[in-house]
Design an enzyme around this catalytic site. Structure first.
Site, mmCIF file in Angstrom:
data_model
loop_
_atom_site.group_PDB
_atom_site.id
_atom_site.type_symbol
_atom_site.label_atom_id
_atom_site.label_comp_id
_atom_site.label_asym_id
_atom_site.label_seq_id
_atom_site.Cartn_x
_atom_site.Cartn_y
_atom_site.Cartn_z
ATOM 1 N N GLY A 286 20.490 -34.480 -46.333
ATOM 2 C CA GLY A 286 20.274 -33.724 -47.569
ATOM 3 C C GLY A 286 19.567 -34.538 -48.634
ATOM 4 O O GLY A 286 19.128 -35.669 -48.388
ATOM 5 N N HIS A 460 1.483 -2.771 -30.565
ATOM 6 C CA HIS A 460 1.767 -3.215 -29.187
ATOM 7 C C HIS A 460 0.524 -3.848 -28.584
ATOM 8 O O HIS A 460 -0.564 -3.319 -28.771
ATOM 9 C CB HIS A 460 2.177 -2.011 -28.337
ATOM 10 C CG HIS A 460 2.404 -2.375 -26.900
ATOM 11 N ND1 HIS A 460 3.554 -2.998 -26.473
ATOM 12 C CD2 HIS A 460 1.609 -2.241 -25.799
ATOM 13 C CE1 HIS A 460 3.470 -3.214 -25.170
ATOM 14 N NE2 HIS A 460 2.300 -2.762 -24.732
#
Ligand SMILES: Cc1cc2nc3c(=O)[nH]c(=O)nc-3n(C[C@H](O)[C@H](O)[C@H](O)COP(=O)(O)OP(=O)(O)OC[C@H]3O[C@@H](n4cnc5c(N)ncnc54)[C@H](O)[C@@H]3O)c2cc1C
Length: 481
Positions: A286, A460
């Site tokens: 962090g 598609h």
């Protein structure tokens, strides 16, 4: 003579530079103070150079699997570390130059040096005391320098730096932060990564693809702890197949250094311990916000757990002082910093209908292989909040485009509020999901329901069809599974 502005921004990272540009667009007189590099951590040491390294990893991975696509590669393909790092650094410098260009175009003054707020409405800029991480290029031309400047509004956008755990402090040689991990002189044979958040996992993925023996240690019970548990488990399995070793619910208790290696003592939740030796270690536990030395005490700006406290518009408790980006708390992401910047400046300029930040709608992406992306509530969080939910899932293995691409390892998971049909969470793992997630972010921003998503036509063949199928699955109407 003291120069006066409507807005002075401290820090030119994604928070600071976007705030400055938006303020200039709105007709405000603006200056940005920067002490080290235009464009902040994101362009210089964060988002962009890591993505350049990971692109190299993707190309190598694809080349290594050329046979799967009916291609024969003569000879071997090997990483050239210097060329890989040079490419990444070159891209970082190009982005940083771009911000200089944008400042010029928008008539934003650059003040070069270290800023300190001396009282509300006033800052003093002095010669920077911070040693640059790498030799700086020339300071951008026509910048202003040391002196006292005044502004009606001061925006603090000073960002963050790596967190160091006591006793395991990075030394830049054997224990690296993201700075050293970003520009290795040579590849270590073995690498220990402490922390499996986005930064740790991206470096683990990069180094593993480069052929390094990688072990990741994570104190929490899953990798990428903020992600949905199912997606995290899926990603972990794929990363393990590539050879990354994980130790979950394990902490690095101690590190002993030798001349050219480190030995870490790992302590597991069940009380057992083991030692692991690696050439190098990355500390990815962090970051801490850059709140020191900028005069916040002088004006009494409130902090909480090391971050500046702000409201939904970036206002601190002190009139005329604002904060945005990493310094203002999690999620520590560039796009969060940028959005906070726009909200903050539009509010300062008095624009109507400025919406406060809604942290639930901030997407998160990790660019490992496979990629991970999400927005909204995880299944566990939704349940914890007592939400009655419907969950849909769809596997890339049943998606024609993913199979054609040779990328059938992935899935989409969607979470809906059972009563209203509102999409409250979307989680994805697999190829290009960091690009796909935006479809769900837009949907959530428009407070869409399952009905509207089912009536949306997806092209598609695309991997995005998995998004629709996941929605259909949540309502028992999946078509291709
Ligand atoms: C390895 C890595 C990978 C990352 N990848 C991603 C990613 O893929 N996507 C994502 O969204 N986020 C990513 N991040 C996080 C992202 O970089 C940060 O969230 C983002 O940079 C925060 O922007 P900021 O403007 O708040 O601060 P910063 O980018 O940290 O900029 C702050 C600036 O302020 C300057 N400054 C500080 N103090 C002073 C002062 N007193 N006077 C003058 N100037 C000062 C600093 O020099 C710096 O330029 C990554 C971070 C790292 C480390």
């Amino acid at each position: 003579m003291t120069q006066s502005y409507d807005v002075i921004v401290i820090g030119s990272g994604p928070g600071g530079y976007i705030a400055a540009i938006r303020a200039a667009q709105l007709g405000l007189k603006v200056a940005v103070v920067e002490r080290e590099h235009l464009a902040g951590i994101c362009s210089n040491w964060g988002c962009i150079p890591t993505k350049a390294l990971l692109r190299t990893a993707d190309v190598l991975h694809t080349a290594q699997h050329a046979k799967d696509y009916g291609l024969t590669l003569e000879g071997s393909i090997k990483p050239d570390v210097k060329a890989i790092v040079d490419r990444s650094r070159g891209i970082a410098h190009r982005m940083n130059n771009g911000v200089g260009f944008l400042f010029k175009k928008n008539k934003v003054d650059i003040i070069w040096g270290e800023a300190k707020i001396t009282k509300p409405g006033e800052i003093v800029v002095s010669k920077t005391q911070k040693k640059p991480v790498e030799p700086m290029g020339p300071v951008p031309k026509n910048t202003l320098g040391e002196g006292t400047y005044t502004a009606k509004h001061i925006i603090v956008a000073t960002g963050a730096r790596p967190r160091a755990l006591p006793g395991i402090e990075p030394d830049g040689k054997l224990i690296w932060t993201y700075f050293e991990a970003m520009k290795p002189e040579e590849l270590p044979k073995s690498l220990l990564v402490m922390g499996s958040g986005a930064i740790g996992i991206e470096f683990a993925s990069f180094y593993r693809t480069m052929g390094v023996d990688v072990t990741v240690v994570e104190i929490m019970s899953q990798v990428m702890p903020v992600e949905d548990a199912e997606i995290s488990a899926f990603a972990k399995k794929q990363l393990e197949k590539q050879g990354i070793k994980f130790h979950l619910e394990t902490k690095v208790a101690k590190v002993e250094k030798a001349a050219n290696s480190v030995t870490a003592t790992l302590e597991k939740k069940d009380g057992s311990s083991e030692k692991i030796t690696a050439d190098r270690m990355i500390s990815a536990v962090g970051v801490v916000a850059n709140i020191e030395g900028i005069g916040l005490e002088a004006v009494g700006v409130k902090t909480d757990r090391g971050f500046l406290v702000i409201d939904g518009y970036g206002k601190t408790n002190v009139p005329g002082v604002y904060a945005i980006g990493d310094v203002a708390g999690p999620p520590l992401l560039a796009h969060k910093a940028e959005h906070e910047a726009v909200i903050c400046v539009e509010k300062i300029a008095g624009l109507p209908n400025v919406h406060p930040m809604d942290k639930l709608k901030i997407p998160g992406c990790t660019y490992c292989n496979p990629q991970v992306a999400s927005v909204g509530l995880t299944e566990a969080k939704a349940k914890e909040l007592g939400r009655d939910i419907r969950v849909g899932r769809f596997s890339f293995a049943a998606n024609g485009k993913a199979v054609a691409l040779g990328e059938d390892q992935g899935m989409v998971k969607t979470i809906f509020d059972k009563k209203t049909g509102e999409l409250i969470g979307a989680h994805m793992v697999g190829a290009e999901v960091t690009e796909l997630i935006q479809g769900f972010v837009v949907a959530m921003n428009l407070e869409t329901t399952e009905e509207e998503l089912m009536h949306t036509i997806f092209p598609h063949p695309t991997i995005s069809e998995s998004m629709k199928e996941s929605v259909l699955d949540a309502y028992g109407r999946v078509l291709n599974a």
